[in-house]
Each structure stands twice: as C-alpha cells, then as structure tokens.
Design a protein around this motif. Structure first.
Motif, PDB file in Angstrom:
ATOM      1  N   LEU A   1      25.134  38.625  37.688  1.00  0.00           N
ATOM      2  CA  LEU A   1      26.171  39.408  37.695  1.00  0.00           C
ATOM      3  C   LEU A   1      25.966  40.719  38.289  1.00  0.00           C
ATOM      4  O   LEU A   1      26.816  41.277  38.712  1.00  0.00           O
ATOM      5  CB  LEU A   1      26.181  39.462  36.077  1.00  0.00           C
ATOM      6  N   HIS A   2      24.643  41.122  38.297  1.00  0.00           N
ATOM      7  CA  HIS A   2      24.075  42.479  38.986  1.00  0.00           C
ATOM      8  C   HIS A   2      24.758  42.469  40.221  1.00  0.00           C
ATOM      9  O   HIS A   2      25.290  43.441  40.644  1.00  0.00           O
ATOM     10  CB  HIS A   2      22.889  42.796  38.632  1.00  0.00           C
ATOM     11  N   GLU A   3      24.268  41.310  40.972  1.00  0.00           N
ATOM     12  CA  GLU A   3      24.968  41.346  42.405  1.00  0.00           C
ATOM     13  C   GLU A   3      26.193  41.151  42.517  1.00  0.00           C
ATOM     14  O   GLU A   3      26.698  41.840  43.560  1.00  0.00           O
ATOM     15  CB  GLU A   3      24.166  39.812  43.006  1.00  0.00           C
ATOM     16  N   HIS A   4      27.036  40.581  41.668  1.00  0.00           N
ATOM     17  CA  HIS A   4      28.714  40.881  41.781  1.00  0.00           C
ATOM     18  C   HIS A   4      29.012  42.433  41.729  1.00  0.00           C
ATOM     19  O   HIS A   4      29.672  42.863  42.367  1.00  0.00           O
ATOM     20  CB  HIS A   4      28.929  39.896  40.759  1.00  0.00           C
ATOM     21  N   PHE A   5      28.524  42.926  40.681  1.00  0.00           N
ATOM     22  CA  PHE A   5      28.794  44.142  40.432  1.00  0.00           C
ATOM     23  C   PHE A   5      28.422  45.371  41.335  1.00  0.00           C
ATOM     24  O   PHE A   5      29.297  46.035  41.819  1.00  0.00           O
ATOM     25  CB  PHE A   5      28.294  44.864  39.252  1.00  0.00           C
ATOM     26  N   VAL A   6      27.456  45.008  42.030  1.00  0.00           N
ATOM     27  CA  VAL A   6      26.759  45.828  43.129  1.00  0.00           C
ATOM     28  C   VAL A   6      27.899  45.653  44.188  1.00  0.00           C
ATOM     29  O   VAL A   6      28.351  46.672  44.864  1.00  0.00           O
ATOM     30  CB  VAL A   6      25.333  45.601  43.584  1.00  0.00           C
ATOM     31  N   TYR A   7      28.135  44.338  44.625  1.00  0.00           N
ATOM     32  CA  TYR A   7      29.150  44.129  45.664  1.00  0.00           C
ATOM     33  C   TYR A   7      30.420  44.819  45.358  1.00  0.00           C
ATOM     34  O   TYR A   7      30.893  45.430  46.180  1.00  0.00           O
ATOM     35  CB  TYR A   7      29.133  42.670  45.947  1.00  0.00           C
ATOM     36  N   LEU A   8      30.973  44.509  44.162  1.00  0.00           N
ATOM     37  CA  LEU A   8      32.412  44.989  43.828  1.00  0.00           C
ATOM     38  C   LEU A   8      32.335  46.510  43.931  1.00  0.00           C
ATOM     39  O   LEU A   8      33.292  47.131  44.384  1.00  0.00           O
ATOM     40  CB  LEU A   8      32.629  44.721  42.622  1.00  0.00           C
TER      41      LEU A   8
ATOM     42  N   MET B   1      34.818  48.817  46.303  1.00  0.00           N
ATOM     43  CA  MET B   1      35.933  49.687  45.637  1.00  0.00           C
ATOM     44  C   MET B   1      35.724  51.296  45.708  1.00  0.00           C
ATOM     45  O   MET B   1      36.343  51.776  45.260  1.00  0.00           O
ATOM     46  CB  MET B   1      35.922  49.526  43.968  1.00  0.00           C
ATOM     47  N   ALA B   2      34.592  51.608  46.748  1.00  0.00           N
ATOM     48  CA  ALA B   2      34.162  52.951  46.960  1.00  0.00           C
ATOM     49  C   ALA B   2      35.388  53.735  47.597  1.00  0.00           C
ATOM     50  O   ALA B   2      35.641  54.992  47.330  1.00  0.00           O
ATOM     51  CB  ALA B   2      33.021  53.148  47.660  1.00  0.00           C
ATOM     52  N   ASP B   3      36.284  53.196  48.281  1.00  0.00           N
ATOM     53  CA  ASP B   3      37.121  53.779  49.030  1.00  0.00           C
ATOM     54  C   ASP B   3      38.751  53.591  48.781  1.00  0.00           C
ATOM     55  O   ASP B   3      39.482  53.865  49.776  1.00  0.00           O
ATOM     56  CB  ASP B   3      36.927  53.526  50.816  1.00  0.00           C
TER      57      ASP B   3
ATOM     58  N   SER C   1      32.102  44.733  28.355  1.00  0.00           N
ATOM     59  CA  SER C   1      31.850  44.843  26.679  1.00  0.00           C
ATOM     60  C   SER C   1      30.607  44.205  26.568  1.00  0.00           C
ATOM     61  O   SER C   1      29.925  44.495  25.609  1.00  0.00           O
ATOM     62  CB  SER C   1      33.064  44.116  26.264  1.00  0.00           C
ATOM     63  N   ARG C   2      30.230  43.164  27.222  1.00  0.00           N
ATOM     64  CA  ARG C   2      29.068  42.218  27.077  1.00  0.00           C
ATOM     65  C   ARG C   2      28.134  41.469  28.026  1.00  0.00           C
ATOM     66  O   ARG C   2      27.328  40.885  27.870  1.00  0.00           O
ATOM     67  CB  ARG C   2      29.395  41.361  25.926  1.00  0.00           C
ATOM     68  N   ALA C   3      28.283  42.237  29.247  1.00  0.00           N
ATOM     69  CA  ALA C   3      27.326  41.616  30.267  1.00  0.00           C
ATOM     70  C   ALA C   3      27.051  42.556  31.246  1.00  0.00           C
ATOM     71  O   ALA C   3      27.095  42.285  32.483  1.00  0.00           O
ATOM     72  CB  ALA C   3      28.234  40.593  31.097  1.00  0.00           C
ATOM     73  N   GLY C   4      26.593  43.852  30.996  1.00  0.00           N
ATOM     74  CA  GLY C   4      25.741  44.801  31.552  1.00  0.00           C
ATOM     75  C   GLY C   4      26.867  45.520  32.819  1.00  0.00           C
ATOM     76  O   GLY C   4      26.193  46.252  33.578  1.00  0.00           O
ATOM     77  N   LEU C   5      27.967  45.500  32.547  1.00  0.00           N
ATOM     78  CA  LEU C   5      28.735  46.329  33.514  1.00  0.00           C
ATOM     79  C   LEU C   5      28.873  47.997  32.988  1.00  0.00           C
ATOM     80  O   LEU C   5      29.425  48.080  32.027  1.00  0.00           O
ATOM     81  CB  LEU C   5      30.274  45.905  33.598  1.00  0.00           C
ATOM     82  N   ASP C   6      27.877  48.764  33.544  1.00  0.00           N
ATOM     83  CA  ASP C   6      27.881  50.245  33.046  1.00  0.00           C
ATOM     84  C   ASP C   6      27.770  51.208  33.937  1.00  0.00           C
ATOM     85  O   ASP C   6      28.284  50.914  34.988  1.00  0.00           O
ATOM     86  CB  ASP C   6      26.723  50.060  32.050  1.00  0.00           C
ATOM     87  N   GLU C   7      27.168  52.352  33.598  1.00  0.00           N
ATOM     88  CA  GLU C   7      27.434  53.486  34.479  1.00  0.00           C
ATOM     89  C   GLU C   7      26.731  53.416  35.674  1.00  0.00           C
ATOM     90  O   GLU C   7      26.994  54.107  36.652  1.00  0.00           O
ATOM     91  CB  GLU C   7      26.842  54.883  33.782  1.00  0.00           C
ATOM     92  N   ARG C   8      26.050  52.455  36.139  1.00  0.00           N
ATOM     93  CA  ARG C   8      25.608  52.098  37.505  1.00  0.00           C
ATOM     94  C   ARG C   8      26.560  51.784  38.228  1.00  0.00           C
ATOM     95  O   ARG C   8      26.251  51.602  39.308  1.00  0.00           O
ATOM     96  CB  ARG C   8      24.244  51.014  37.086  1.00  0.00           C
ATOM     97  N   TYR C   9      27.784  51.413  37.932  1.00  0.00           N
ATOM     98  CA  TYR C   9      28.723  50.939  38.747  1.00  0.00           C
ATOM     99  C   TYR C   9      30.130  51.711  38.551  1.00  0.00           C
ATOM    100  O   TYR C   9      31.058  51.623  37.825  1.00  0.00           O
ATOM    101  CB  TYR C   9      29.078  49.769  38.403  1.00  0.00           C
ATOM    102  N   PRO C  10      29.942  53.325  39.058  1.00  0.00           N
ATOM    103  CA  PRO C  10      30.813  54.061  38.574  1.00  0.00           C
ATOM    104  C   PRO C  10      32.286  53.740  39.202  1.00  0.00           C
ATOM    105  O   PRO C  10      33.410  54.216  38.599  1.00  0.00           O
ATOM    106  CB  PRO C  10      30.430  55.559  39.331  1.00  0.00           C
ATOM    107  N   ASN C  11      32.389  53.103  40.387  1.00  0.00           N
ATOM    108  CA  ASN C  11      33.773  52.803  40.992  1.00  0.00           C
ATOM    109  C   ASN C  11      34.487  51.847  40.072  1.00  0.00           C
ATOM    110  O   ASN C  11      35.638  51.915  40.321  1.00  0.00           O
ATOM    111  CB  ASN C  11      33.584  52.484  42.465  1.00  0.00           C
ATOM    112  N   LEU C  12      33.624  50.948  39.573  1.00  0.00           N
ATOM    113  CA  LEU C  12      34.343  49.974  38.883  1.00  0.00           C
ATOM    114  C   LEU C  12      34.835  50.397  37.360  1.00  0.00           C
ATOM    115  O   LEU C  12      35.954  50.270  36.811  1.00  0.00           O
ATOM    116  CB  LEU C  12      33.233  48.687  38.368  1.00  0.00           C
ATOM    117  N   LEU C  13      33.911  51.339  36.844  1.00  0.00           N
ATOM    118  CA  LEU C  13      34.503  52.049  35.760  1.00  0.00           C
ATOM    119  C   LEU C  13      35.625  52.824  35.754  1.00  0.00           C
ATOM    120  O   LEU C  13      36.761  52.645  35.150  1.00  0.00           O
ATOM    121  CB  LEU C  13      33.322  52.909  35.055  1.00  0.00           C
ATOM    122  N   ALA C  14      35.702  53.560  37.151  1.00  0.00           N
ATOM    123  CA  ALA C  14      36.954  54.311  37.208  1.00  0.00           C
ATOM    124  C   ALA C  14      38.084  53.590  37.611  1.00  0.00           C
ATOM    125  O   ALA C  14      39.291  53.805  36.979  1.00  0.00           O
ATOM    126  CB  ALA C  14      36.641  55.026  38.617  1.00  0.00           C
TER     127      ALA C  14
END
Lengths: 207, 207
Positions: A131-138, A142-144, A169-182
């Motif tokens: 999942l972390h690998e997915h979030f990093v990629y995403l 989404m940076a631009d 909510s329950r699988a580690g998508l947090d502040e390490r992935y600011p573009n996804l949270l935005a």
C-alpha cells in the motif's frame, strides 16, 4: 426514476456523489451491513444476484459494478468523462481501472487479515508495504495537478475516492502523502460531495 | 513498436492474447517473479513506477493497468469493444469492470491467506463461500450465450480470463460450474490464445 441501492460505509457512496454532481433526481434505498459478517444483507440479492452495493436501478434496468455505473452516466450525461487532452485522457483511463484493479485488492486483503486478529499478523507488513508503494506513486503523480485526470473533476476521481478514503481511515494514508490528502480535501469540500454525504447517511470514511 | 513487459503467470498473459487476436506486431520483454515474495521483480519499476505487469510500451508511451490497456486498443483498433445490442453492451461494460472490481479481490485475499498457512485457516471458508457465490452467478449468467457479452468474443472475455483461470487452478472453479468451464475451453481453443501461450512462456493457469 433512478434508485440507488445503497449500503452503509461502502462503494455506493461514490454513486451518490456522482448523481449529486450530475444534479439528477434519484431515490435511495438504504441497506445495513450484516452485523456479524459486515457483508451486504441478503435483501440486496433480491435486486441483483451479485448482492453487493452499489446497484443502480433505472426503470426496469439494473446496473451493478461501480465502474460500469460510472461509464453508463458518463455516456448518457456526457459529463465527467475523459478529457480532450491526450495525456489527461490516458490518466483518466488508467485511474478508472486502477481504483479497483490495483488499489482495492491490498485494501480488501488488509480487511480480511485484520479480521484474523493476531493470526493475521505476518501478512500485515507485506500488505502495508504494498500500500505504501501505491501511495508514494500516487502522491508523486498528483504533485502537479488538482485532479487525477488534470484540472477538472472526472469520474476517475470519484472512482478513486472510496479506496483512498478507506486507506485514510484504516490503512496508513497519512501526512506522508500531502498531495493525496490535499486531493481528498478538495473532493470533500465540493457541495455535491457534501449533499451526497447528507443523503447517504452513515459513512465512516469521509473524515 | 509495441513492447509488452510480461511477467510469468500473471495478468499480462491476457494482453498477449489481445495482441494476437488483433494480429499486431509486438515484442515481449520477459520478467520472472521474485522467488521469495512471488511479486514482480524490481526491474519492472524501471519501466513504470507501479512496477506491476502488465505494462505496455508503444514508442514513448507507457500504459499500465489491464483494463486501461484493453480500452486503448479497443479504441485504436475498433475491435472487441462493446456490441451494438444494448443488453450485450451493458454486459460488456459490467464484465470489463467486474473482472478486477469484484472477482479479483477475493482471489487475491485467498492468495494472501494461503501464504499464512495454518494461521490463515479461519479466513479460508468465508472467502471460498464468497467465490462460490460469484461462480454460481456467473455460471447462470453464461447459460445462454457463448461469450460474456453475447455471441462474439470481446475484451470483456479477455479481461475475465485471468481471474477465472486462476480460480480454475486454485480457488474451487470446477465441474459444478459447467458453463464457465465450457467458456474457458472455448477461449483456450482459439488459435490466437494458443499463439499467445506459446509466445508468453510459463503460464500455470491455462490447463
């Protein structure tokens, strides 16, 4: 008349969002999860043999499967479909399928493994890594741009909302992935999203 | 030139099948699974950050995600897309998304649970039950036509091939579901399928 057979805390929340964005009239039939198995109740099987939300009923026609329901409305309403720009259209197509094809399987596996409690522990680490690998990629992807297929909201964003909300909510998508949270905030601020939330009732993943 | 980055025993087998049905020229770059984790090797990450098969390269363009790759070729080649008949077109759309959206998650969860060995045992029964419900539904749905979207092979069949082949090989798809087995035989007898199998190398699921 459009009827959405809507299961609490499920993929069908994004269908409500779509219908609100399209400003279509619709009714909701609410279903609660079986409290023991957390799966959809038997009543949904009476509507469609697959018995899973979302199910959409339009007069005599029954449609199942989120991606298929989105494509139906993109085609009939001619909105939220692939952008004209070739790169953006490619991203649209990718994310329309990636949401369920690549992102949901590890999230679903995590759900199964969590139910196993301590027994499931050895499986948790490799799934979280995946999942972390997915979030990093995403997050990088989404940076631009504000939405998954460019400057405008498309069906691809709505498809992506459920897995990324579940991940938040329950699988580690947090502040390490600011573009996804935005991106999540951007979606949640939309009036149509909020109307869908009000009409849908319980939804644990919008926080 | 089209290059398919092809991982042994994976979803990318169906891309080879599609390209053979379309009689397009293509090259295969072969990848082996990591013998310890059984996941795709790091080399695939150099082609696309998701690092999973299939990845398709057409000149400078890189496409990921099976469904997106199928839609790309359906659009450019104008073959194997939605049938004209409205009901069949609906089935086409359903199964294009159902393959990964509904059928792969329990199959993937089963893979994870099987890796846990004895620890995973309590999770196996509910997942097998879920899969059985899918097979019953699919087998009934296939009682009156040879292919998933009607009389002709479409991209929806090719999308469905991987999960149903995997299910046949290790998740309980057996003689209880004769229409699905007949469909599998029908697919496997196609000369294009056989050419794809020859070119792809190791594929554990075609038996």
């Amino acid at each position: 008349m459009i009827i959405v057979h809507h299961l609490e805390n499920s993929r069908s929340q994004r269908i409500l969002w779509l219908l609100e964005e399209l400003r279509l009239d619709y009714e909701i039939k609410h279903y609660k999860r079986d409290p023991r198995t957390m799966r959809a109740p038997r009543a949904l099987k009476k509507v469609h043999p697959l018995g899973k939300a979302p199910i959409l009923q339009e007069d005599a026609v029954i449609l199942a499967e989120s991606g298929a329901i989105f494509e139906h409305f993109v085609q009939t309403e001619k909105r939220f479909g692939p952008p004209r720009d070739l790169h953006d259209a490619r991203r649209y197509r990718l994310y329309m399928h990636y949401a369920e094809g690549s992102l949901m399987p590890p999230l679903f596996a995590m759900l199964v493994v969590n139910k196993l409690g301590l027994l499931g522990r050895p499986a948790r680490k490799p799934i979280m890594k995946m999942l972390h690998e997915h979030f990093v990629y995403l997050d990088e992807d989404m940076a631009d741009r504000p939405y998954f297929a460019g400057d405008q909201l498309t069906a691809a964003d709505m498809m992506m909302s459920f897995p990324l909300e579940a991940a938040r909510s329950r699988a580690g998508l947090d502040e390490r992935y600011p573009n996804l949270l935005a991106w999540l905030r951007r979606c949640h601020e939309r009036p149509a999203y909020q109307r869908a939330l009000e009409r849908g009732g319980d939804y644990a993943y919008a926080g």
